[in-house]
Design an enzyme around this catalytic site. Structure first.
Site, mmCIF file in Angstrom:
data_model
loop_
_atom_site.group_PDB
_atom_site.id
_atom_site.type_symbol
_atom_site.label_atom_id
_atom_site.label_comp_id
_atom_site.label_asym_id
_atom_site.label_seq_id
_atom_site.Cartn_x
_atom_site.Cartn_y
_atom_site.Cartn_z
ATOM 1 C CG ASP A 91 -8.369 -4.094 -3.169
ATOM 2 O OD1 ASP A 91 -7.559 -3.189 -3.419
ATOM 3 O OD2 ASP A 91 -9.608 -3.930 -3.168
ATOM 4 C CG HIS A 97 -2.065 0.935 1.110
ATOM 5 N ND1 HIS A 97 -1.985 2.273 1.380
ATOM 6 C CD2 HIS A 97 -3.321 0.706 0.675
ATOM 7 C CE1 HIS A 97 -3.156 2.842 1.160
ATOM 8 N NE2 HIS A 97 -3.985 1.915 0.716
HETATM 9 C C1 SDX Z 1 -6.098 0.148 -3.103
HETATM 10 O O1 SDX Z 1 -4.207 4.569 -2.086
HETATM 11 C C2 SDX Z 1 -5.217 3.983 -1.475
HETATM 12 O O2 SDX Z 1 -5.672 4.363 -0.410
HETATM 13 C C3 SDX Z 1 -5.818 2.816 -2.274
HETATM 14 C C4 SDX Z 1 -6.862 1.974 -1.551
HETATM 15 C C5 SDX Z 1 -8.144 2.754 -1.305
HETATM 16 O O3 SDX Z 1 -8.875 2.401 -0.363
HETATM 17 O O4 SDX Z 1 -8.457 3.658 -2.162
HETATM 18 O O5 SDX Z 1 -6.352 1.522 -0.308
HETATM 19 C C6 SDX Z 1 -7.263 0.765 -2.403
HETATM 20 O O6 SDX Z 1 -5.812 0.502 -4.216
HETATM 21 C C7 SDX Z 1 -5.253 -0.849 -2.347
HETATM 22 C C8 SDX Z 1 -4.019 -1.353 -3.182
HETATM 23 C C9 SDX Z 1 -4.500 -2.428 -4.155
HETATM 24 N N1 SDX Z 1 -3.451 -2.792 -5.083
HETATM 25 C C10 SDX Z 1 -2.788 -3.969 -5.018
HETATM 26 O O7 SDX Z 1 -2.994 -4.816 -4.141
HETATM 27 C C11 SDX Z 1 -1.796 -4.210 -6.160
HETATM 28 C C12 SDX Z 1 -0.489 -4.773 -5.598
HETATM 29 N N2 SDX Z 1 0.168 -3.745 -4.816
HETATM 30 C C13 SDX Z 1 1.154 -2.936 -5.476
HETATM 31 O O8 SDX Z 1 1.140 -2.831 -6.849
HETATM 32 C C14 SDX Z 1 1.649 -1.742 -4.671
HETATM 33 O O9 SDX Z 1 1.892 -2.188 -3.395
HETATM 34 C C15 SDX Z 1 0.780 -0.485 -4.625
HETATM 35 C C16 SDX Z 1 0.423 -0.027 -5.986
HETATM 36 C C17 SDX Z 1 -0.456 -0.735 -3.834
HETATM 37 C C18 SDX Z 1 1.591 0.603 -3.908
HETATM 38 O O10 SDX Z 1 2.699 0.842 -4.713
HETATM 39 P P1 SDX Z 1 3.781 1.992 -4.341
HETATM 40 O O11 SDX Z 1 3.428 2.674 -3.072
HETATM 41 O O12 SDX Z 1 3.990 2.832 -5.562
HETATM 42 O O13 SDX Z 1 5.063 1.147 -4.003
HETATM 43 P P2 SDX Z 1 6.113 0.657 -5.071
HETATM 44 O O14 SDX Z 1 5.419 0.140 -6.287
HETATM 45 O O15 SDX Z 1 7.126 1.755 -5.253
HETATM 46 O O16 SDX Z 1 6.786 -0.589 -4.312
HETATM 47 C C19 SDX Z 1 7.847 -0.411 -3.360
HETATM 48 C C20 SDX Z 1 8.618 -1.738 -3.387
HETATM 49 C C21 SDX Z 1 9.095 -2.124 -4.797
HETATM 50 O O17 SDX Z 1 10.225 -2.972 -4.662
HETATM 51 P P3 SDX Z 1 11.742 -2.305 -4.728
HETATM 52 O O18 SDX Z 1 11.791 -1.493 -6.019
HETATM 53 O O19 SDX Z 1 11.843 -1.452 -3.479
HETATM 54 O O20 SDX Z 1 12.651 -3.505 -4.746
HETATM 55 O O21 SDX Z 1 7.756 -2.808 -2.963
HETATM 56 C C22 SDX Z 1 7.575 -3.712 -4.043
HETATM 57 C C23 SDX Z 1 7.964 -2.978 -5.310
HETATM 58 O O22 SDX Z 1 8.402 -3.887 -6.314
HETATM 59 N N3 SDX Z 1 6.132 -4.087 -4.040
HETATM 60 C C24 SDX Z 1 5.677 -5.301 -4.298
HETATM 61 C C25 SDX Z 1 4.284 -5.219 -4.134
HETATM 62 N N4 SDX Z 1 3.953 -3.968 -3.784
HETATM 63 C C26 SDX Z 1 5.104 -3.262 -3.730
HETATM 64 N N5 SDX Z 1 6.297 -6.452 -4.670
HETATM 65 C C27 SDX Z 1 5.502 -7.532 -4.861
HETATM 66 N N6 SDX Z 1 4.146 -7.531 -4.697
HETATM 67 C C28 SDX Z 1 3.511 -6.401 -4.346
HETATM 68 N N7 SDX Z 1 2.196 -6.396 -4.197
#
Ligand code: SDX
Length: 427
Positions: free
Chosen positions: A363, A306
């Protein structure tokens, strides 16, 4: 903490005010940054940028805290009904009985859809994704009732609010029923807001509908838990579209499209598809943990991580407990729930997820409850939109009443420098 921040650039030191929120958050007020220094900020994804001052929802990502207008999400999910929470988010206070009943009656007065809108729905193939259909129908509402309002006229804003609160649930139930091949029906005027949604969606044409309090209660909790979440992607979309003075219906239609994405609300559909894949792959959760860790693999553990929560999403805890209760009460055994729990445990023991503070989000478990209700996977994000509607309304209303300027970010241009045109015959 200081009330000023200093930026030193090219030998000049410029001070900027620091604003403090009611929960102690601090932000550098850079409204005059470019004018004073020629500099702009650069912050892709707005990870460090506050777009507004808002009094609606407070999150503490480190502590896993979520409050709507100061009330803890746990209290609201356990003790309130969805319309109370909608009223609280939109108008700022929990309603009295009189206010609640008046709000519900005004919404019921608007709970009908122009028959011509059915023609738009009927023109979609059954295979159309429900989020695309819902966004189109919501935009279509503008053709049948004005949503552009004079924001200085409280009655016009109120009318637009009760109109979309009354009409969106019908559109959601019709999108569901079209997908299930069921006739498009209205609800029962005598029922409560959520009870009526359940009836509109689940009633069968060949027999009397019998309400199931377990389903009604679970749906109420899910809608409350999804109702608002400060400046997430879809809410920021609603605010920025509304900042051009586009109407409420058009702004919400844009928010529905933003929510559709699998990184945002579309994740609840992607989670169940992922869990099904794991189930069909002999339940090998470690294989998927390793895929998620592999930078060469675009796979992400859907429902994990998140932007704000670097601790458990408090909503995920409540939904996980509700999933257990609903399946138990309905006597449903769903192997996908067991796989979800196994996957969660494996991830939370894995340094990759622990180091990055990646926890289950809202989710991760919600789709398991929707599927127990008989809702198809592609409809899960539509249910998210139904819950988020009051939050979008509240944020749109706040933005318009604050008379915020039109949202128009700057950029850092990295394209070609000035060059001369080459006539076609010379290319
Ligand atoms: C919702 O914003 C809100 O409030 C949203 C929400 C709401 O109520 O409106 O809460 C609803 O959208 C919840 C999120 C649902 N999405 C997912 O479950 C999709 C999977 N999650 C990710 O794609 C990710 O965690 C996000 C999009 C939710 C957040 O992404 P960020 O904050 O941009 O973080 P990032 O992509 O920069 O990740 C940081 C690190 C990275 O690794 P490094 O580059 O540091 O090595 O964490 C890793 C990412 O690769 N990472 C994950 C991951 N989420 C982050 N690796 C594997 N699986 C994941 N799910």
């Amino acid at each position: 903490m200081s009330t000023k921040a200093t930026i030193e650039f090219e030998g000049k030191r410029i001070e900027f005010p620091v604003v403090k929120g009611s929960e102690g958050e601090h932000a550098i007020d850079v409204k005059s940054l470019r004018q004073q220094t020629g500099l702009i900020t650069f912050d892709p994804g707005y990870k460090n940028t506050g777009s507004c001052q808002s009094g609606i929802t407070f999150l503490d990502g480190e502590e896993g805290v979520l409050r709507y207008r100061g009330y803890e999400i746990n209290d609201l999910a356990e003790k309130a009904n969805f319309l109370e929470v909608a009223y609280l988010l939109i108008f700022g206070e929990l309603p009295t009985h009189e206010q609640h009943d008046a709000f519900l009656n005004d919404i019921k007065e608007e709970s009908y859809i122009d028959e011509d809108l059915k023609k738009i729905l009927e023109s979609f193939p059954k295979s159309a994704h429900p989020m695309g259909v819902l966004s189109s129908l919501t935009s279509g509402l503008t053709a049948f009732s004005p949503s552009s309002v004079d924001v200085n006229a409280d009655d016009q804003i109120y009318n637009a609010i009760v109109r979309i609160m009354g009409k969106l649930p019908i559109l959601v139930s019709w999108v569901y029923r079209k997908r299930m091949g069921l006739p498009l029906k209205y609800g029962d005027y005598a029922l409560g807001y959520v009870e009526n949604i359940a009836r509109m969606m689940f009633r069968k044409p060949n027999k009397e509908y019998v309400a199931n309090p377990i389903i009604d209660d679970a749906l109420t909790k899910l809608l409350i838990l999804h109702a608002d979440h400060e400046q997430n992607c879809s809410t920021s979309t609603v605010r920025i579209v509304g900042s051009s003075h586009a109407g409420l219906f058009a702004s919400v239609a844009a928010g529905i499209s933003a929510l559709w994405g699998p990184l945002h609300g579309g994740a609840n559909q992607a989670v169940v598809e992922m869990l099904e894949d794991i189930k069909n792959d002999d339940g090998d959760v470690n294989k998927y943990i390793n895929k998620a860790k592999d930078k060469e693999d675009s796979f992400r553990l859907m429902g994990f991580g998140h932007r704000v929560y670097k601790n458990f999403d408090p909503r995920a805890r409540i939904i996980k407990k509700t999933a257990d209760e609903v399946l138990n009460d309905l006597g449903v055994v769903d192997p996908v729930l067991d796989i979800a729990k196994k996957l969660e445990q494996a991830a939370l023991e894995n340094p990759y997820f622990v180091d990055r503070k990646l926890y289950p989000n809202v989710d991760f478990y919600s789709g398991i409850i929707y599927r127990t209700m008989g809702i198809p996977t592609e409809m899960f994000t539509v249910m998210f939109a139904l819950g988020r509607l009051p939050g979008w309304i509240a944020q749109w209303r706040e933005m318009r009443k604050q008379k915020e300027p039109i949202g128009r970010p700057r950029q850092v241009y990295v394209g070609e420098r000035k060059r001369s045109f080459v006539p076609f015959e010379n290319r």
